[in-house]
Write an enzyme that holds these catalytic residues in place. Structure first.
Site, PDB file in Angstrom:
ATOM      1  N   HIS A   1      27.898  49.820 -35.959  1.00  0.00           N
ATOM      2  CA  HIS A   1      27.075  48.672 -36.381  1.00  0.00           C
ATOM      3  C   HIS A   1      26.780  47.766 -35.182  1.00  0.00           C
ATOM      4  CE1 HIS A   1      26.016  46.072 -40.123  1.00  0.00           C
ATOM      5  NE2 HIS A   1      25.154  45.875 -39.134  1.00  0.00           N
TER       6      HIS A   1
ATOM      7  N   ARG B   1      21.173  49.314 -44.007  1.00  0.00           N
ATOM      8  CA  ARG B   1      22.486  49.003 -44.572  1.00  0.00           C
ATOM      9  C   ARG B   1      23.140  50.292 -45.050  1.00  0.00           C
ATOM     10  NH1 ARG B   1      22.317  45.058 -42.129  1.00  0.00           N
ATOM     11  NH2 ARG B   1      22.430  42.877 -42.780  1.00  0.00           N
TER      12      ARG B   1
END
Length: 309
Positions: free
Chosen positions: A272, A224
Site C-alpha cells: 500500500h 481498495r
C-alpha cells in the site's frame, strides 16, 4: 471551537504541529486524550473507530487525511448531517500515477518474471510488448484516474477509461455507465482499478468481470482491497485466462504472512505504497476548509455522501 485529530495507531504529532503553524491559535485535540466532546466541531481522521463521531453533538465537518473516504462513509453510525471532505493533492496524484506507470512497464517488460528466473539462473529472453501496441483500461476516471490515463497516453499506450459519466480527455477513449462496461473490458489488455470504494464497486473485480477481459490480460489494483474477490483472481490466473496481477491494496493490511498471494509467482505485491500522504502537502487545504467553515463559506472537495465520493 476545537479540532479533533483521530488516527489510531499513527503518530500525528507532526500533523498537530503543522496545523498549529498554519493556523496559530487553533485548539487541537488528539483522540483519545481527554477533551470536551461538545467543543469539537471539526475533525480530521484516518480510520476512526466505528461509531465514534456520533458522540460529538456539535460536530459539523470530518476531513479525511487522505484521498480516500470509504473509511468514513463505511461507518454505519456516521451522523447523516455531518459533512465529509477529501484530499485532492497534486503530489499524491503525481506519485500514484507514476507508480502505476512503473507497474505497467514492469509487466510489459517482464521485470518480475526475470526476477523469478534469477532463482534458477535461467537465461530466458521473453518477448516484450511495445507501449504503442498495448491497450490499457482504467476503471475510475476521477482526479487520480484521469491523471494516470494522461500519463500513460503520453507514454504512447492506447488508453481508455470507464466511469459513471462520460469524460472528455484528449487521447483517452471514454466508456461510461453499466451498458458500456463489457466493451471497455474487451478493449483492456491491462486493467487498472482506481475506483472509489462504494456499495456498487465492492467486489467488482471478480470472475465474471475477469472473463470479459481478453485472454492474457493483466490486472492492477491500486484502488481498495475490497474491490477484489481474491479467490477469483487466483483461479483466473491459474486457469491461464489472466497473465497475472499487481496488487498494492488488500482486504487485510498488512497482508497475512500465510496468504496465498505471497507464494504466487505471477502476483506482484507492494505494501500500500502507491502514494503516501505528507502533512506539509495536504494540511494547507484542510486548514483552508477549516477557515471556510468558520466563515460560513462553501467547503472545497466536499464528498457527495449518497455516491460515496
Amino acid at each position: 471551537m476545537s479540532v479533533l485529530v483521530v488516527a489510531p495507531g499513527r503518530d500525528v504529532s507532526h500533523w498537530v504541529e503543522t496545523l498549529k503553524s498554519q493556523h496559530p491559535g487553533m485548539n487541537v485535540y488528539v483522540y483519545p486524550e481527554d477533551h470536551d466532546n461538545e467543543e469539537v466541531e471539526f475533525a480530521i481522521t484516518w480510520k476512526h473507530p466505528r461509531g465514534l463521531f456520533k458522540n460529538y453533538p456539535n460536530l459539523k465537518v470530518v476531513a479525511s487525511m487522505g484521498a480516500g473516504v470509504d473509511h468514513i462513509t463505511s461507518d454505519p453510525e456516521f451522523p447523516e448531517d455531518v459533512k465529509i471532505t477529501r484530499v485532492v493533492d497534486k503530489q499524491l496524484t503525481s506519485d500514484l500515477s507514476e507508480f502505476v506507470l512503473a507497474l505497467v512497464l514492469n509487466h510489459t517488460r517482464h521485470l518480475s518474471a526475470y526476477k523469478h528466473q534469477e532463482k534458477d539462473s535461467n537465461w530466458n529472453v521473453l518477448k516484450y510488448c511495445r507501449n504503442s501496441d498495448m491497450k490499457v483500461g482504467i476503471m475510475g476516471m476521477g482526479v487520480i484516474g484521469t491523471a494516470t490515463a494522461q500519463l500513460l497516453a503520453k507514454n504512447n499506450f492506447k488508453v481508455s477509461g470507464w466511469s459513471r459519466t462520460e469524460k472528455d480527455c484528449e487521447d483517452i477513449t471514454s466508456y461510461y455507465g453499466d451498458n458500456s462496461l463489457e466493451d471497455f473490458l474487451q478493449a483492456s489488455e491491462i486493467l487498472i482499478c482506481l475506483l472509489p470504494l462504494t456499495d456498487a464497486t465492492s467486489g467488482i473485480l471478480n470472475k465474471e468481470l475477469f472473463e470479459k477481459l481478453p485472454k492474457g490480460a493483466y490486472v492492477i489494483n491500486v484502488g481498495r482491497g475490497e474491490h477484489l474477490e481474491e479467490n477469483d483472481l487466483i483461479e483466473m490466473i491459474d486457469s491461464g485466462h489472466l497473465a497475472g496481477a499487481a496488487l498494492d491494496v488488500f482486504k487485510e493490511e498488512p497482508l497475512p504472512e500465510d496468504h496465498a498471494f505471497w507464494e504466487h509467482e505471477r502476483i506482484t505485491i507492494t505494501p500500500h505504497t502507491a502514494s503516501l500522504t505528507e502533512a506539509e502537502s495536504v494540511i494547507p487545504q484542510i486548514v483552508e476548509n477549516y477557515e471556510r467553515f468558520q466563515d460560513g463559506e462553501e467547503l472545497k472537495n466536499l464528498v457527495e455522501q449518497d455516491r460515496g465520493y
